[in-house]
Write a protein that holds these residues in place. Structure first.
Motif, PDB file in Angstrom:
ATOM      1  N   ASP A 231       0.824  -1.210   0.000  1.00 50.09           N
ATOM      2  CA  ASP A 231       0.000   0.000   0.000  1.00 50.09           C
ATOM      3  C   ASP A 231       0.859   1.260   0.000  1.00 50.09           C
ATOM      4  N   LYS A 232       2.070   1.138   0.525  1.00 46.76           N
ATOM      5  CA  LYS A 232       2.925   2.320   0.667  1.00 46.76           C
ATOM      6  C   LYS A 232       4.066   2.374  -0.360  1.00 46.76           C
ATOM      7  N   VAL A 233       4.373   1.281  -1.012  1.00 47.49           N
ATOM      8  CA  VAL A 233       5.554   1.215  -1.887  1.00 47.49           C
ATOM      9  C   VAL A 233       5.144   0.855  -3.312  1.00 47.49           C
ATOM     10  N   THR A 234       5.646   1.650  -4.267  1.00 47.22           N
ATOM     11  CA  THR A 234       5.360   1.427  -5.688  1.00 47.22           C
ATOM     12  C   THR A 234       6.672   1.344  -6.466  1.00 47.22           C
ATOM     13  N   TRP A 235       6.740   0.368  -7.382  1.00 50.93           N
ATOM     14  CA  TRP A 235       7.891   0.262  -8.289  1.00 50.93           C
ATOM     15  C   TRP A 235       7.738   1.312  -9.385  1.00 50.93           C
ATOM     16  N   VAL A 236       8.763   2.149  -9.596  1.00 48.41           N
ATOM     17  CA  VAL A 236       8.696   3.215 -10.602  1.00 48.41           C
ATOM     18  C   VAL A 236       9.931   3.165 -11.513  1.00 48.41           C
ATOM     19  N   GLY A 237      10.435   1.976 -11.736  1.00 45.76           N
ATOM     20  CA  GLY A 237      11.673   1.825 -12.500  1.00 45.76           C
ATOM     21  C   GLY A 237      11.465   1.673 -13.990  1.00 45.76           C
ATOM     22  N   LYS A 238      12.479   1.093 -14.637  1.00 43.71           N
ATOM     23  CA  LYS A 238      12.477   0.924 -16.086  1.00 43.71           C
ATOM     24  C   LYS A 238      12.956  -0.496 -16.412  1.00 43.71           C
ATOM     25  N   ILE A 239      12.185  -1.219 -17.235  1.00 42.58           N
ATOM     26  CA  ILE A 239      12.608  -2.524 -17.730  1.00 42.58           C
ATOM     27  C   ILE A 239      13.318  -2.318 -19.059  1.00 42.58           C
ATOM     28  N   ASP A 240      14.523  -2.843 -19.156  1.00 42.60           N
ATOM     29  CA  ASP A 240      15.344  -2.668 -20.360  1.00 42.60           C
ATOM     30  C   ASP A 240      15.477  -4.019 -21.069  1.00 42.60           C
ATOM     31  N   TRP A 241      14.573  -4.276 -21.990  1.00 40.80           N
ATOM     32  CA  TRP A 241      14.560  -5.545 -22.719  1.00 40.80           C
ATOM     33  C   TRP A 241      15.715  -5.642 -23.709  1.00 40.80           C
ATOM     34  N   GLU A 242      16.269  -4.513 -24.122  1.00 36.36           N
ATOM     35  CA  GLU A 242      17.270  -4.506 -25.195  1.00 36.36           C
ATOM     36  C   GLU A 242      18.708  -4.621 -24.705  1.00 36.36           C
ATOM     37  N   LEU A 243      18.944  -4.410 -23.427  1.00 33.40           N
ATOM     38  CA  LEU A 243      20.316  -4.392 -22.910  1.00 33.40           C
ATOM     39  C   LEU A 243      20.997  -5.744 -23.155  1.00 33.40           C
ATOM     40  N   ARG A 244      22.198  -5.702 -23.757  1.00 36.11           N
ATOM     41  CA  ARG A 244      22.946  -6.934 -24.005  1.00 36.11           C
ATOM     42  C   ARG A 244      24.375  -6.887 -23.450  1.00 36.11           C
ATOM     43  N   MET A 245      24.862  -5.690 -23.155  1.00 40.61           N
ATOM     44  CA  MET A 245      26.192  -5.557 -22.546  1.00 40.61           C
ATOM     45  C   MET A 245      26.128  -4.477 -21.463  1.00 40.61           C
ATOM     46  N   PHE A 246      26.937  -4.654 -20.434  1.00 37.64           N
ATOM     47  CA  PHE A 246      26.894  -3.777 -19.265  1.00 37.64           C
ATOM     48  C   PHE A 246      28.318  -3.496 -18.805  1.00 37.64           C
ATOM     49  N   HIS A 247      28.515  -2.416 -18.067  1.00 43.12           N
ATOM     50  CA  HIS A 247      29.874  -2.004 -17.678  1.00 43.12           C
ATOM     51  C   HIS A 247      30.752  -1.913 -18.927  1.00 43.12           C
ATOM     52  N   GLY A 248      30.309  -1.133 -19.892  1.00 46.99           N
ATOM     53  CA  GLY A 248      30.984  -1.111 -21.192  1.00 46.99           C
ATOM     54  C   GLY A 248      30.668  -2.407 -21.906  1.00 46.99           C
ATOM     55  N   ASN A 249      31.707  -3.181 -22.226  1.00 46.22           N
ATOM     56  CA  ASN A 249      31.516  -4.510 -22.811  1.00 46.22           C
ATOM     57  C   ASN A 249      32.018  -5.598 -21.873  1.00 46.22           C
ATOM     58  N   GLU A 250      32.026  -5.327 -20.583  1.00 42.96           N
ATOM     59  CA  GLU A 250      32.593  -6.265 -19.615  1.00 42.96           C
ATOM     60  C   GLU A 250      31.618  -7.361 -19.187  1.00 42.96           C
ATOM     61  N   LEU A 251      30.333  -7.074 -19.218  1.00 44.29           N
ATOM     62  CA  LEU A 251      29.358  -8.021 -18.680  1.00 44.29           C
ATOM     63  C   LEU A 251      28.215  -8.221 -19.658  1.00 44.29           C
ATOM     64  N   SER A 252      28.005  -9.476 -20.055  1.00 45.72           N
ATOM     65  CA  SER A 252      26.904  -9.778 -20.973  1.00 45.72           C
ATOM     66  C   SER A 252      25.586  -9.843 -20.200  1.00 45.72           C
ATOM     67  N   THR A 253      24.542  -9.329 -20.816  1.00 45.36           N
ATOM     68  CA  THR A 253      23.212  -9.309 -20.197  1.00 45.36           C
ATOM     69  C   THR A 253      22.211  -9.853 -21.212  1.00 45.36           C
ATOM     70  N   LYS A 254      22.272 -11.148 -21.440  1.00 45.07           N
ATOM     71  CA  LYS A 254      21.486 -11.774 -22.496  1.00 45.07           C
ATOM     72  C   LYS A 254      19.984 -11.733 -22.220  1.00 45.07           C
ATOM     73  N   LYS A 255      19.627 -11.583 -20.958  1.00 47.66           N
ATOM     74  CA  LYS A 255      18.214 -11.532 -20.579  1.00 47.66           C
ATOM     75  C   LYS A 255      17.748 -10.108 -20.290  1.00 47.66           C
ATOM     76  N   GLY A 256      18.527  -9.123 -20.764  1.00 43.03           N
ATOM     77  CA  GLY A 256      18.158  -7.740 -20.481  1.00 43.03           C
ATOM     78  C   GLY A 256      18.388  -7.410 -19.011  1.00 43.03           C
ATOM     79  N   SER A 257      17.727  -6.364 -18.536  1.00 46.63           N
ATOM     80  CA  SER A 257      17.843  -5.985 -17.129  1.00 46.63           C
ATOM     81  C   SER A 257      16.697  -5.046 -16.765  1.00 46.63           C
ATOM     82  N   SER A 258      16.735  -4.576 -15.560  1.00 44.94           N
ATOM     83  CA  SER A 258      15.815  -3.516 -15.133  1.00 44.94           C
ATOM     84  C   SER A 258      16.577  -2.575 -14.220  1.00 44.94           C
ATOM     85  N   TYR A 259      16.100  -1.349 -14.154  1.00 45.56           N
ATOM     86  CA  TYR A 259      16.668  -0.341 -13.255  1.00 45.56           C
ATOM     87  C   TYR A 259      15.554  -0.020 -12.265  1.00 45.56           C
ATOM     88  N   ASN A 260      15.603  -0.673 -11.134  1.00 45.39           N
ATOM     89  CA  ASN A 260      14.503  -0.600 -10.179  1.00 45.39           C
ATOM     90  C   ASN A 260      14.610   0.652  -9.309  1.00 45.39           C
TER      91      ASN A 260
END
Length: 396
Positions: free
Chosen positions: A7-36
């Motif tokens: 009742d008091k907490v709402t998720w207001v983040g962003k789902i990133d379906w397209e993300l495939r690399m993270f930390h530059g090209n250091e980390l693969s993100t084959k399943k995308g990510s979210s920024y919660n």
């Protein structure tokens, strides 16, 4: 989809379906990510973290649909890395005087990223913020995985906002852990742990013990990436404790690169030798030039021993193996054994170089390794088979 968590907490983040690399090209993100990002409505309204920079305007626009920005009383920055604070500058253009709660290191990091001197309020472990019916308790989590990181605990709702802790790079329209594929979830949680938090194993264990000692009931863990641990959140805490405690399975992993398939044939024959004396051990082979490096790190993390192989080129090792060795060094694996192998044409330095590198990475060297001249013939392959059998006996 309902983004209300309580009742008091709402998720207001962003789902990133397209993300495939993270930390530059250091980390693969084959399943995308979210920024919660999370919005708490009590007598005071609190925003916990924001979103990644490419989505700053989209994030603020969507947040305006949820709340009048001028009604946000406090902003919590659990960690200032740009995937969490990227939308902060866009947000502060609208509400520039809103207090930002973070650690002292957080102030340095936020200023370093955004070059702004906002209304910072520094906090440390045990500090609280009264927001009405509930309180927020701050817990410093230094080096999990940056010096500025902290967790925020909400009383009443019994929610731990854990930032990078317990997260996964995993995009899903389902907010909660019990609503997604469990095998996918646990693999992404493990991959995240290995590639981001493993260098800080000792700190992870100590911090979790510190949190447990506070005797705070935890009904939900809300990380900054991936799904929320709502169903039995203790399960991921227990898993972290296992992973942080020199985790190992009955597995031997061979990682190699090859020029003309000689080193590949060696790897496959060594593997057969290993299995000949230990049928229970899991043996996995990966060509470093053709396999995702972050997935390889997961397999190394699980292994009791590894074999690293490379052809010799220009008195050195192949580039893909050099890159993987560099990652292995950085991730600080413990309690593992290793040896090297490789084929060569005339100079043959690769095995000695690999042995030196992997020893510097903290692995216990089993023996001087094995090398084969040119494309290994039947006699050479027989030696590889016997070498694999002996290696398995030494690490059993």
């Amino acid at each position: 989809m309902d983004y209300k968590i309580t009742d008091k907490v709402t998720w207001v983040g962003k789902i990133d379906w397209e993300l495939r690399m993270f930390h530059g090209n250091e980390l693969s993100t084959k399943k995308g990510s979210s920024y919660n990002s999370y919005l708490i409505r009590d007598q005071k309204n609190v925003l916990i973290d924001t979103s990644w920079l490419p989505y700053d305007k989209e994030y603020v626009s969507n947040l305006k649909k949820e709340i009048d920005l001028k009604d946000i009383d406090y902003i919590i920055v659990n960690h200032a890395e740009i995937d969490h604070s990227g939308a902060l500058k866009e947000l502060m253009r609208e509400i520039p005087d809103t207090p930002i709660y973070c650690t002292a290191n957080g102030v340095k990091s936020i200023k370093g990223h955004h070059h702004e001197d906002w209304n910072f309020v520094t906090v440390k472990t045990g500090d609280t913020l009264d927001i009405g019916e509930n309180k927020l308790i701050f817990i410093e989590a230094r080096m999990l995985h940056w010096p500025d990181t902290m967790f925020t605990y909400m009383t009443g709702e019994n929610i731990l906002f854990s930032n990078d802790g317990f997260g996964q790079h995993y995009a899903s329209e389902n907010l909660y852990n019990d609503a997604v594929d469990q095998e996918e979830l646990y693999y992404e949680a493990l991959k995240y742990y290995v590639n981001i938090l493993n260098p800080f194993n000792a700190i992870v264990k100590k911090k979790i013990e510190e949190i447990l000692a506070l005797n705070l009931p935890v009904d939900m863990i809300c990380p900054s990436h991936g799904v929320i641990w709502k169903d039995n959140p203790a399960q991921i805490i227990e898993q972290y404790m296992k992973w942080a405690d020199n985790y190992v399975e009955n597995q031997i992993t061979l990682v190699y690169d090859t020029m003309w398939n000689g080193t590949r044939r060696m790897a496959e024959t060594i593997a057969k030798g290993i299995k000949s004396v230990d049928d229970d051990v899991t043996v996995k082979l990966f060509n470093a030039a053709k396999t995702d490096k972050n997935d390889i790190m997961v397999e190394i993390f699980k292994s009791k021993a590894i074999l690293v192989g490379s052809s010799t080129i220009n008195k050195g090792i192949l580039v893909s193996m050099a890159a993987n060795i560099e990652m292995i060094k950085g991730l600080g694996f413990k309690n593992k054994k290793a040896a090297a192998f490789g084929s060569y044409g005339w100079s043959g330095e690769s095995v000695k170089l690999l042995t030196k590198e992997i020893e510097e990475a903290g692995f216990e060297i089993v023996d001087e390794g094995i090398r084969a001249l040119w494309n290994p013939d039947e006699d050479a392959l027989k030696e590889c088979y016997e070498y694999g059998a002996n290696f398995a006996k030494k690490v059993k």
